[in-house]
Design a protein around this motif. Sequence first.
Motif, PDB file in Angstrom:
ATOM      1  N   PRO A  23       0.481  -0.914   0.053  1.00  0.00           N
ATOM      2  CA  PRO A  23      -0.042   0.090   0.096  1.00  0.00           C
ATOM      3  C   PRO A  23       1.258   0.952  -0.014  1.00  0.00           C
ATOM      4  O   PRO A  23       0.857   1.833   1.527  1.00  0.00           O
ATOM      5  CB  PRO A  23      -0.939  -0.436   1.027  1.00  0.00           C
ATOM      6  N   LEU A  24       1.866   1.368  -0.751  1.00  0.00           N
ATOM      7  CA  LEU A  24       2.364   2.074  -1.003  1.00  0.00           C
ATOM      8  C   LEU A  24       1.818   3.095  -2.738  1.00  0.00           C
ATOM      9  O   LEU A  24       1.351   2.470  -4.031  1.00  0.00           O
ATOM     10  CB  LEU A  24       3.922   2.093  -1.318  1.00  0.00           C
ATOM     11  N   PRO A  25       1.978   4.714  -2.445  1.00  0.00           N
ATOM     12  CA  PRO A  25       2.045   5.567  -3.473  1.00  0.00           C
ATOM     13  C   PRO A  25       2.321   5.057  -5.020  1.00  0.00           C
ATOM     14  O   PRO A  25       1.922   4.774  -5.699  1.00  0.00           O
ATOM     15  CB  PRO A  25       1.866   6.545  -3.543  1.00  0.00           C
ATOM     16  N   LEU A  64      -5.239   4.888  -0.883  1.00  0.00           N
ATOM     17  CA  LEU A  64      -5.193   5.965   0.024  1.00  0.00           C
ATOM     18  C   LEU A  64      -6.850   5.320   0.854  1.00  0.00           C
ATOM     19  O   LEU A  64      -6.559   6.449   2.147  1.00  0.00           O
ATOM     20  CB  LEU A  64      -6.068   6.787  -1.464  1.00  0.00           C
ATOM     21  N   TYR A  65      -7.281   4.824  -0.204  1.00  0.00           N
ATOM     22  CA  TYR A  65      -8.906   4.616   0.772  1.00  0.00           C
ATOM     23  C   TYR A  65      -8.924   2.973   2.349  1.00  0.00           C
ATOM     24  O   TYR A  65      -9.401   2.856   2.949  1.00  0.00           O
ATOM     25  CB  TYR A  65      -9.994   4.633   1.075  1.00  0.00           C
ATOM     26  N   GLY A 132     -13.085  -6.716   3.528  1.00  0.00           N
ATOM     27  CA  GLY A 132     -12.559  -4.908   2.850  1.00  0.00           C
ATOM     28  C   GLY A 132     -13.171  -5.084   1.497  1.00  0.00           C
ATOM     29  O   GLY A 132     -14.245  -6.028   1.720  1.00  0.00           O
ATOM     30  N   THR A 133     -12.788  -4.048   0.928  1.00  0.00           N
ATOM     31  CA  THR A 133     -13.504  -4.599  -0.439  1.00  0.00           C
ATOM     32  C   THR A 133     -12.991  -3.963  -1.225  1.00  0.00           C
ATOM     33  O   THR A 133     -11.789  -4.059  -2.041  1.00  0.00           O
ATOM     34  CB  THR A 133     -14.218  -2.300  -0.142  1.00  0.00           C
ATOM     35  N   VAL A 134     -13.913  -4.488  -2.361  1.00  0.00           N
ATOM     36  CA  VAL A 134     -13.231  -4.969  -4.179  1.00  0.00           C
ATOM     37  C   VAL A 134     -14.202  -3.667  -5.391  1.00  0.00           C
ATOM     38  O   VAL A 134     -15.096  -4.153  -4.668  1.00  0.00           O
ATOM     39  CB  VAL A 134     -13.187  -6.183  -4.692  1.00  0.00           C
ATOM     40  N   VAL A 135     -13.402  -3.398  -5.859  1.00  0.00           N
ATOM     41  CA  VAL A 135     -13.720  -2.810  -6.794  1.00  0.00           C
ATOM     42  C   VAL A 135     -13.368  -3.413  -8.002  1.00  0.00           C
ATOM     43  O   VAL A 135     -12.117  -3.237  -7.936  1.00  0.00           O
ATOM     44  CB  VAL A 135     -13.605  -1.147  -7.055  1.00  0.00           C
ATOM     45  N   SER A 136     -14.061  -3.372  -8.856  1.00  0.00           N
ATOM     46  CA  SER A 136     -14.154  -4.067  -9.901  1.00  0.00           C
ATOM     47  C   SER A 136     -15.100  -3.384 -11.417  1.00  0.00           C
ATOM     48  O   SER A 136     -15.175  -2.558 -11.309  1.00  0.00           O
ATOM     49  CB  SER A 136     -14.560  -5.521 -10.359  1.00  0.00           C
TER      50      SER A 136
END
Length: 147
Positions: A23-25, A64-65, A132-136
Amino acid sequence: MDDSTNPRSGPGSEPLGAMILQPLPQSASLARRWFHKLIAPYGPACSIDDCTLMISELVTNAVLYGWSYEEWVVRVEWFKEGTSLRVEVHNPGTPVNVRVQQSDADDAHGRGLLLVDSIAESWHSRPSRFGGTVVSFVVADAWPTRR
């Protein structure tokens, strides 16, 4: 389009690849480079540049989130579903109703999902099978039909 009821995979869903990112930029640029390299052998007919842009935006949002009290990672997976390509980005953040935000013209951030919404055939958010969350997102006609 947000549809939290979209199933993870269905008949004809073929896993093509995956990557685990810190989880890095800089993980967004790493995801772009690796996806481009790993998807190329499958010969997609869709724009790889469009896909890498959408992946970059979703990985950035995940970094970020996403959050956890323990060490965590961002997972990116992609699947062939008939002639479509589906890409998932998982983060350990609390499952929320992910939505497109309306940003002002002078805002430097907040357009990632708007880009995904305008480029992809569809996009979805839901709780991740990893927690957690997944966005696809789905890109239609990513592979030509065979005759």
